[in-house]
Design a protein around this motif. Structure first.
Motif, PDB file in Angstrom:
ATOM      1  N   GLN A   1    -159.541 -32.490   4.335  1.00 16.95           N
ATOM      2  CA  GLN A   1    -158.426 -33.045   3.564  1.00 16.95           C
ATOM      3  C   GLN A   1    -158.152 -34.481   3.983  1.00 16.95           C
ATOM      4  N   LEU A   2    -158.222 -34.735   5.290  1.00 16.02           N
ATOM      5  CA  LEU A   2    -158.000 -36.083   5.802  1.00 16.02           C
ATOM      6  C   LEU A   2    -159.072 -37.046   5.285  1.00 16.02           C
ATOM      7  N   TYR A   3    -160.299 -36.580   5.239  1.00 12.47           N
ATOM      8  CA  TYR A   3    -161.406 -37.394   4.731  1.00 12.47           C
ATOM      9  C   TYR A   3    -161.192 -37.747   3.260  1.00 12.47           C
ATOM     10  N   ALA A   4    -160.722 -36.789   2.475  1.00 12.23           N
ATOM     11  CA  ALA A   4    -160.463 -37.033   1.050  1.00 12.23           C
ATOM     12  C   ALA A   4    -159.392 -38.108   0.870  1.00 12.23           C
ATOM     13  N   LEU A   5    -158.359 -38.076   1.703  1.00  5.35           N
ATOM     14  CA  LEU A   5    -157.301 -39.089   1.630  1.00  5.35           C
ATOM     15  C   LEU A   5    -157.829 -40.471   2.019  1.00  5.35           C
ATOM     16  N   MET A   6    -158.697 -40.510   3.016  1.00  2.00           N
ATOM     17  CA  MET A   6    -159.258 -41.787   3.450  1.00  2.00           C
ATOM     18  C   MET A   6    -160.114 -42.421   2.365  1.00  2.00           C
ATOM     19  N   LYS A   7    -160.751 -41.605   1.532  1.00  2.00           N
ATOM     20  CA  LYS A   7    -161.636 -42.113   0.492  1.00  2.00           C
ATOM     21  C   LYS A   7    -160.899 -42.502  -0.786  1.00  2.00           C
ATOM     22  N   ASP A   8    -159.618 -42.248  -0.867  1.00  2.00           N
ATOM     23  CA  ASP A   8    -158.855 -42.585  -2.066  1.00  2.00           C
ATOM     24  C   ASP A   8    -158.953 -44.087  -2.330  1.00  2.00           C
ATOM     25  N   GLN A   9    -159.356 -44.450  -3.537  1.00  2.00           N
ATOM     26  CA  GLN A   9    -159.595 -45.856  -3.857  1.00  2.00           C
ATOM     27  C   GLN A   9    -158.332 -46.696  -3.833  1.00  2.00           C
TER      28      GLN A   9
END
Length: 274
Positions: A82-90
């Protein structure tokens, strides 16, 4: 079986000028074994674990992969995916940049310090040590990859992998298929075309009918995933560049009982038969 006691590992190995992503294991009895990975990340993962095994043998310790969470005391409640997905948010994630370092240009990268700053600013961590612990967890679980010499030294340390809270340490998202570095003179991080980055799922020889001249020839085929490509080569020649490629995204594969006579039909497409 390759005995690792007393062995040495060389990566990158440049003994083969026409092959990239090669590493070598030299045994105590002076035997040399060469290996080629399908992409940079695969080679780095093998090299990392083999080096750990060699270090354990030299120190007289038993080699065992530690749990990332236990080794860095990462709480069980933390969801790294989940943290990785947030970091990748454009819009609100970590910004990917074009960075220059030692006459090399790194595309779609960010620094270790940027990751730590982002985790603190988004209140995912209370302080820099805690943010560094989370970032190291992302690195060890493969969500982040080291992109330069400084970050690789931290990721391949003998004790354990660590993400460096530094502006000189560069990283990139593992799902970033367009990461590349300009200016390399060796195969350390060769610019790998997107279509060659997938893992090899299957390879072997098939008869293939030509597009224009409808005769059948033996071709060596290599099937890769993510991105899905089917490359074909002349099996009589040792060349890295394929004769052609088929991008399998949105393709339809059909089993046929016969192939129309090329003299009677203007057939567009590629036919394979066992």
């Amino acid at each position: 079986m390759i005995p690792l006691k007393g062995a040495t590992l060389t990566s990158p190995c440049q003994d083969y000028s026409k092959r990239t992503l090669v590493f070598k294991i030299s045994t105590e009895k002076k035997q040399e074994h060469f290996f080629q990975a399908s992409h940079v990340e695969e080679r780095e993962m093998w090299v990392k674990d083999i080096k750990r095994a060699l270090n354990c043998l030299q120190a007289g310790k038993k080699f065992a992969r530690k749990s990332t969470r236990r080794s860095i005391r990462l709480p069980e409640t933390v969801n790294l995916s989940q943290l990785y997905a947030l970091m990748k948010d454009q819009e609100d994630g970590v910004k990917e940049l074009r960075l220059e370092q030692e006459n090399k240009v790194y595309n779609h990268c960010f620094t270790g310090a940027t990751v730590v700053d982002w985790l603190i600013s988004k209140e995912k961590a209370r302080n820099r040590p805690e943010a560094l612990m989370l970032a190291t967890g992302l690195l060890n679980e493969g969500f982040l990859q080291p992109a330069g010499d400084t970050s690789k030294e931290g990721a391949h340390s003998a004790e354990r992998s660590v993400l460096l809270d530094q502006t000189q340490a560069l990283y990139y998202f593992v799902s970033r298929q367009w990461f590349f570095c300009e200016g390399y003179s060796s195969d350390e991080d060769v610019l790998v075309k997107e279509e060659f980055r997938g893992n090899i799922l299957k390879q072997g020889c098939l008869l293939k009918q030509g597009h224009r001249i409808k005769n059948w020839k033996v071709r060596k085929f290599i099937l890769r995933d993510d991105p899905a490509y089917l490359h074909y080569y002349d099996p009589t020649k040792e060349e890295d560049d394929p004769l052609g490629s088929i991008h399998l995204r949105s393709c339809v594969v059909t089993a046929v009982d016969y192939v129309p006579d090329a003299k009677k039909y203007d057939v567009e497409g590629t036919y394979l038969r066992l």
